[in-house]
Design a protein around this motif. Structure first.
Motif, PDB file in Angstrom:
ATOM      1  N   SER A 269     140.723  51.979 -10.923  1.00 45.78           N
ATOM      2  CA  SER A 269     141.545  50.873 -11.428  1.00 45.78           C
ATOM      3  C   SER A 269     140.958  49.525 -11.035  1.00 45.78           C
ATOM      4  N   GLU A 270     140.268  49.484  -9.875  1.00 39.52           N
ATOM      5  CA  GLU A 270     139.661  48.238  -9.405  1.00 39.52           C
ATOM      6  C   GLU A 270     138.294  48.534  -8.801  1.00 39.52           C
ATOM      7  N   TYR A 271     137.393  47.552  -8.872  1.00 44.34           N
ATOM      8  CA  TYR A 271     136.026  47.741  -8.398  1.00 44.34           C
ATOM      9  C   TYR A 271     135.966  48.070  -6.912  1.00 44.34           C
ATOM     10  N   ARG A 272     136.886  47.542  -6.113  1.00 44.66           N
ATOM     11  CA  ARG A 272     136.797  47.756  -4.661  1.00 44.66           C
ATOM     12  C   ARG A 272     136.821  49.240  -4.297  1.00 44.66           C
ATOM     13  N   ALA A 273     137.387  50.094  -5.170  1.00 40.77           N
ATOM     14  CA  ALA A 273     137.380  51.529  -4.905  1.00 40.77           C
ATOM     15  C   ALA A 273     136.003  52.143  -5.106  1.00 40.77           C
ATOM     16  N   LEU A 274     135.095  51.415  -5.760  1.00 40.85           N
ATOM     17  CA  LEU A 274     133.740  51.908  -6.028  1.00 40.85           C
ATOM     18  C   LEU A 274     132.702  51.311  -5.085  1.00 40.85           C
ATOM     19  N   ALA A 275     133.082  50.290  -4.353  1.00 40.48           N
ATOM     20  CA  ALA A 275     132.104  49.467  -3.632  1.00 40.48           C
ATOM     21  C   ALA A 275     131.349  50.225  -2.550  1.00 40.48           C
ATOM     22  N   HIS A 276     131.910  51.335  -2.030  1.00 46.11           N
ATOM     23  CA  HIS A 276     131.246  52.075  -0.958  1.00 46.11           C
ATOM     24  C   HIS A 276     130.375  53.213  -1.464  1.00 46.11           C
ATOM     25  N   LEU A 277     130.336  53.449  -2.775  1.00 51.42           N
ATOM     26  CA  LEU A 277     129.587  54.589  -3.296  1.00 51.42           C
ATOM     27  C   LEU A 277     128.084  54.369  -3.130  1.00 51.42           C
ATOM     28  N   PRO A 278     127.331  55.430  -2.839  1.00 51.41           N
ATOM     29  CA  PRO A 278     125.886  55.261  -2.595  1.00 51.41           C
ATOM     30  C   PRO A 278     125.153  54.811  -3.854  1.00 51.41           C
ATOM     31  N   GLY A 279     124.390  53.726  -3.721  1.00 52.29           N
ATOM     32  CA  GLY A 279     123.624  53.212  -4.849  1.00 52.29           C
ATOM     33  C   GLY A 279     124.411  52.376  -5.829  1.00 52.29           C
ATOM     34  N   VAL A 280     125.642  51.972  -5.460  1.00 54.66           N
ATOM     35  CA  VAL A 280     126.455  51.203  -6.403  1.00 54.66           C
ATOM     36  C   VAL A 280     125.818  49.859  -6.728  1.00 54.66           C
ATOM     37  N   GLU A 281     124.995  49.355  -5.832  1.00 57.65           N
ATOM     38  CA  GLU A 281     124.365  48.054  -6.081  1.00 57.65           C
ATOM     39  C   GLU A 281     123.406  48.112  -7.276  1.00 57.65           C
ATOM     40  N   ASN A 282     122.972  49.312  -7.642  1.00 55.20           N
ATOM     41  CA  ASN A 282     122.079  49.464  -8.789  1.00 55.20           C
ATOM     42  C   ASN A 282     122.772  50.087 -10.000  1.00 55.20           C
ATOM     43  N   ALA A 283     124.083  50.235  -9.921  1.00 64.37           N
ATOM     44  CA  ALA A 283     124.824  50.905 -10.985  1.00 64.37           C
ATOM     45  C   ALA A 283     125.016  50.006 -12.197  1.00 64.37           C
ATOM     46  N   LYS A 284     125.125  50.635 -13.358  1.00 61.87           N
ATOM     47  CA  LYS A 284     125.627  49.961 -14.553  1.00 61.87           C
ATOM     48  C   LYS A 284     127.148  49.926 -14.428  1.00 61.87           C
TER      49      LYS A 284
END
Length: 298
Positions: A269-284
């Motif tokens: 629902s919000e980006y903050r729930a994804l922020a800790h995922l590995p490699g998210v800095e390179n995600a589309k």
């Protein structure tokens, strides 16, 4: 309000971390729904051993050994019962449909909240972090997980009212929003022989999708048909044993974000729930378009 999270892993090296990653996602959505929560986990070798059927039940008040004995007698094979907070998770060396039939015969008052090989559905009342710890979610493994934090608006705060709604073999649905014409759709489905366990609007969406899939449609077609049939405001995540799909209504007032890398696809629902995922800095990363079905398969 409610919060939705989902994680579909493409890289098998990440399977041992599914529960850890899903727990972080779920807990980040705690302030969107503090009264109850639920998860669906695909592929944990301890909760749902490979080659065995699995059934998740609620509304049972009996020790695990008594439940195991009762269902084993009806199933004709040994049934293992694990109690995870409010959920009774049954597994046995038979297919899930046969185990489900035995459970319903032995425990006619129990509520079925999930069934299918590789699928464990866990629900409970309380703060998401407390529930995740009670389930042992951080240690879970697998290839896919879906979660929901609930702020109840349509029905009572009980484990039975939690999402996911898992009404077809290996299928589940989580929902943020409301269906304004759910009573009409429920009546139409009942005329076609579909049965219901509650008056919850989300169950109508889950039963509709399961009915479409049972008629041979794929998940993308089923969700397009849902968009044409249902009125209201919603973001939906639908999963089964090999797919993961997201759709929003025509106005898209309920928040959603998708992120994708070669190793995983995630939605929240919000980006903050994804922020800790590995490699998210390179995600589309993008916000789903109105009434566009986004789907991925194993």
């Amino acid at each position: 309000m409610c919060g939705i999270v989902g994680l579909h892993l493409r890289n098998p090296e990440l399977y041992p971390r599914l529960g850890e990653l899903l727990t972080g996602m779920l807990c980040e959505m705690s302030d969107r729904g503090m009264d109850s929560a639920g998860v669906a986990v695909y592929g944990d070798p301890n909760w749902t051993p490979a080659g065995q059927g699995a059934v998740s039940l609620l509304e049972i008040d009996a020790p695990a050994d008594e439940v195991a004995a009762a269902v084993s007698e009806k199933a004709g094979v040994a049934v293992n019962v694990r109690i995870l907070d409010a959920t009774y998770l049954l597994t046995a060396a038979i297919d899930s449909d046969a185990l489900l039939a035995a459970a319903r015969e032995a425990l006619p008052n129990a509520l079925v909240v999930g069934f299918g090989s590789d699928l464990a559905v866990l629900k409970g009342v309380g703060a998401p972090r407390t529930l995740a710890e009670a389930w042992g979610l951080p240690k879970a493994q697998g290839w896919q997980g879906v979660g929901h934090t609930r702020m109840a608006t349509e029905s009572a705060v009980t484990p039975a009212g939690c999402h996911p709604y898992a009404v077809g073999t290996g299928q589940c649905l989580v929902h943020n929003g409301s269906f304004s014409n759910h009573a009409t759709v429920r009546r139409d489905l009942r005329r076609e022989g579909v049965t219901f366990d509650s008056e919850n609007d989300t169950e109508v969406g889950a039963r509709f999708v399961a009915h479409q899939l049972a008629q041979g449609r794929d998940v993308e077609t089923a969700l397009k048909e849902l968009c044409a049939t249902f009125d209201g405001f919603y973001t939906l995540l639908v999963s089964n044993h090999d797919s993961f799909a997201v759709v929003r209504d025509a106005i898209s007032c309920k928040p959603a974000v998708i992120a994708e890398t070669p190793d995983w696809v995630a939605m929240a629902s919000e980006y903050r729930a994804l922020a800790h995922l590995p490699g998210v800095e390179n995600a589309k990363i993008w916000e789903p378009e109105p009434e566009v079905v986004y789907a991925w398969s194993r």
